[in-house]
Design a protein around this motif. Structure first.
Motif, short mmCIF file in Angstrom:
data_model
loop_
_atom_site.label_atom_id
_atom_site.label_comp_id
_atom_site.label_asym_id
_atom_site.label_seq_id
_atom_site.Cartn_x
_atom_site.Cartn_y
_atom_site.Cartn_z
N LEU A 244 26.74 30.37 -0.46
CA LEU A 244 25.72 30.38 0.58
C LEU A 244 24.94 29.08 0.66
N VAL A 245 24.48 28.60 -0.48
CA VAL A 245 23.58 27.44 -0.48
C VAL A 245 24.34 26.14 -0.28
N LEU A 246 25.45 25.97 -0.99
CA LEU A 246 26.17 24.70 -0.94
C LEU A 246 26.70 24.36 0.46
N PRO A 247 27.34 25.29 1.19
CA PRO A 247 27.79 24.93 2.55
C PRO A 247 26.65 24.50 3.47
N ARG A 248 25.51 25.16 3.38
CA ARG A 248 24.36 24.79 4.22
C ARG A 248 23.81 23.42 3.83
N THR A 249 23.75 23.16 2.53
CA THR A 249 23.22 21.88 2.08
C THR A 249 24.16 20.73 2.48
N LEU A 250 25.45 20.92 2.29
CA LEU A 250 26.41 19.88 2.67
C LEU A 250 26.37 19.62 4.17
N ALA A 251 26.27 20.68 4.96
CA ALA A 251 26.22 20.50 6.41
C ALA A 251 25.00 19.69 6.82
N ALA A 252 23.85 19.99 6.22
CA ALA A 252 22.63 19.24 6.57
C ALA A 252 22.72 17.79 6.13
N ILE A 253 23.28 17.55 4.93
CA ILE A 253 23.38 16.18 4.41
C ILE A 253 24.33 15.34 5.28
N VAL A 254 25.46 15.91 5.65
CA VAL A 254 26.47 15.16 6.40
C VAL A 254 26.04 14.92 7.84
N LEU A 255 25.42 15.92 8.46
CA LEU A 255 25.14 15.82 9.89
C LEU A 255 23.81 15.16 10.22
N MET A 256 22.88 15.08 9.28
CA MET A 256 21.61 14.44 9.59
C MET A 256 21.76 12.97 9.98
N PRO A 257 22.59 12.16 9.29
CA PRO A 257 22.76 10.78 9.77
C PRO A 257 23.33 10.72 11.18
N LEU A 258 24.28 11.59 11.49
CA LEU A 258 24.86 11.59 12.84
C LEU A 258 23.83 11.99 13.88
N LEU A 259 23.07 13.05 13.58
CA LEU A 259 22.03 13.48 14.51
C LEU A 259 20.94 12.42 14.65
N GLY A 260 20.58 11.77 13.52
CA GLY A 260 19.55 10.73 13.59
C GLY A 260 19.99 9.55 14.43
N PHE A 261 21.25 9.11 14.28
CA PHE A 261 21.76 8.00 15.09
C PHE A 261 21.84 8.40 16.57
N TYR A 262 22.32 9.61 16.81
CA TYR A 262 22.39 10.13 18.19
C TYR A 262 21.00 10.17 18.81
N SER A 263 20.01 10.64 18.03
CA SER A 263 18.65 10.72 18.54
C SER A 263 18.10 9.34 18.87
N SER A 264 18.37 8.36 18.01
CA SER A 264 17.87 7.01 18.25
C SER A 264 18.48 6.42 19.52
N VAL A 265 19.77 6.60 19.69
CA VAL A 265 20.44 6.06 20.88
C VAL A 265 19.88 6.69 22.15
N ILE A 266 19.69 8.01 22.14
CA ILE A 266 19.16 8.68 23.33
C ILE A 266 17.74 8.22 23.61
N ALA A 267 16.94 8.02 22.55
CA ALA A 267 15.57 7.53 22.76
C ALA A 267 15.58 6.12 23.35
N ILE A 268 16.49 5.28 22.89
CA ILE A 268 16.59 3.93 23.45
C ILE A 268 17.00 3.99 24.92
N ILE A 269 17.89 4.91 25.26
CA ILE A 269 18.28 5.07 26.67
C ILE A 269 17.08 5.53 27.50
N GLY A 270 16.31 6.49 26.98
CA GLY A 270 15.13 6.93 27.72
C GLY A 270 14.13 5.81 27.92
N GLY A 271 13.89 5.00 26.85
CA GLY A 271 13.00 3.86 27.01
C GLY A 271 13.54 2.83 27.98
N GLY A 272 14.88 2.64 27.97
CA GLY A 272 15.48 1.69 28.90
C GLY A 272 15.32 2.11 30.35
#
Length: 369
Positions: A250-278
């Motif tokens: 239960l714990v390990l799959p959730r932890t791995l998913a959050a660790i792996v996907l947070m960099p991708l979500l963070g990069f995606y969020s930054s790009v979308i924010a830059i587009i909005g500012g642009g």
């Protein structure tokens, strides 16, 4: 139908005895309590050997009478004796209103209790983190125990399903940063530096930080609620009984998913924010998209991207571990699920912000500014 409750006064030698007969239950008591209240004089013994039936109300009436007259109760079978023991144990004074004390002492007590709870929670969270690392080590040594399907499903819940809300939030944040920056910089004739502000603050800080807060409120709360519900329904105990480790399943799959996907979500969020500012720079400041992108490439160092990508998996681990830890702490009733879910979100957001402050100091010390 059994006879109604009744009693008679007798003497056993010189000792007065009150002998009860009939059904000492609520339906058959009648006016027996009133008649007992009129009994005067000393009563040494209350004899219940001829009673057909007695319930809690009848036991309370007899117990109260015997206590008032300091009389001994006899003639009880095993069930009746157990009933009287329960009634006697419940015969305690009840304080209707709490005692009023000093406000200073009350506040001091609440502060002490909050401090004690925070210390216990911190120690428990630290131990849970260690258990998660141990489970990860066990899966590395025995790869066949790794739950690939469960981890992929968590990837979808944590990452793919969050793209819409994270993208919308980031787009609006980019617009707000650009608009507020342009308003302030216009006073100095430096509207062009709005691009610097949007690019650096989104890639370095706000992109990954706001994503972490959104994931904590969305996925961290879901982790706590899911594991808390499983605790209440004893599914986790059943897993331990059949030899399945809840940490690995239960714990390990959730932890791995959050660790792996947070960099991708963070990069995606930054790009979308830059587009909005642009977009705001294009419509409000007449800066074309080509010039905007060229300026972003000039003023945003690659270290800003590295800073965000380094912080993101740490934030993901904090969110997942806090959510799973609070979910595993659920005990008692369904109200605990809501309380622990709230605690998981608050704890995760607080720890993310504290760790982000440490990262800011660390990267400043090594020259990544």
């Amino acid at each position: 139908m059994t006879a109604a409750a009744d009693f008679s006064e007798e003497r056993d030698g010189q000792a007065p005895v009150l002998r009860f007969t009939g059904d000492l239950s609520l339906a058959r008591l009648g006016n027996l309590p009133d008649r007992l209240g009129k009994v005067q004089g000393e009563v040494a013994t209350v004899d219940l050997s001829d009673v057909d039936r007695i319930d809690t109300i009848g036991a309370w009436v007899i117990h109260r009478f015997a206590r008032q007259h300091d009389a001994e109760i006899r003639g009880l079978d095993e069930d009746a004796r157990h009933l009287f023991e329960q009634v006697e144990a419940a015969d305690q004074p009840v304080q209707m209103r709490p005692q009023s004390g000093s406000s200073f002492r009350r506040v001091l007590g609440e502060i002490g209790e909050a401090t004690s709870n925070a210390a216990r929670t911190s120690l428990g969270l630290l131990g849970f983190m260690g258990a998660t690392i141990a489970a990860f080590g066990g899966v590395i040594r025995h790869p066949s125990r790794f739950r690939f399907n469960a981890t992929v499903q968590r990837f979808e819940v944590v990452g793919v399903s969050a793209l819409g809300i994270v993208g919308l939030m980031s787009f609006l944040i980019g617009i707000v940063i650009a608009q507020q920056g342009a308003v302030q910089l216009r006073q100095f004739g430096a509207e062009a530096f709005t691009i610097n502000l949007v690019g650096r603050i989104t890639l370095r800080e706000l992109g990954v930080l706001m994503t972490a807060i959104m994931v904590a409120g969305r996925s961290g709360s879901a982790f706590a609620a899911q594991l808390g519900t499983m605790q209440l329904t004893e599914e986790i105990d059943a897993m331990r009984t059949i030899g399945v480790s809840p940490m690995e399943a239960l714990v390990l799959p959730r932890t791995l998913a959050a660790i792996v996907l947070m960099p991708l979500l963070g990069f995606y969020s930054s790009v979308i924010a830059i587009i909005g500012g642009g977009l705001l720079c294009w419509f409000a400041l007449d800066i074309p998209p080509v010039a905007y992108v060229a300026r972003i490439r000039e003023v945003v160092p690659i270290t800003d991207l590295f800073v965000g990508l380094i912080k993101a998996p740490v934030f993901g681990a904090i969110i997942a571990i806090a959510g799973c830890f609070q979910g595993m702490q659920v005990k008692g009733d369904a109200e605990q699920v809501g309380l622990k879910t709230t605690s998981a979100v608050v704890q995760a957001i607080f720890m993310v912000i504290v760790v982000d402050a440490f990262f800011a100091v660390f990267f400043e010390q090594i020259g990544w500014i």
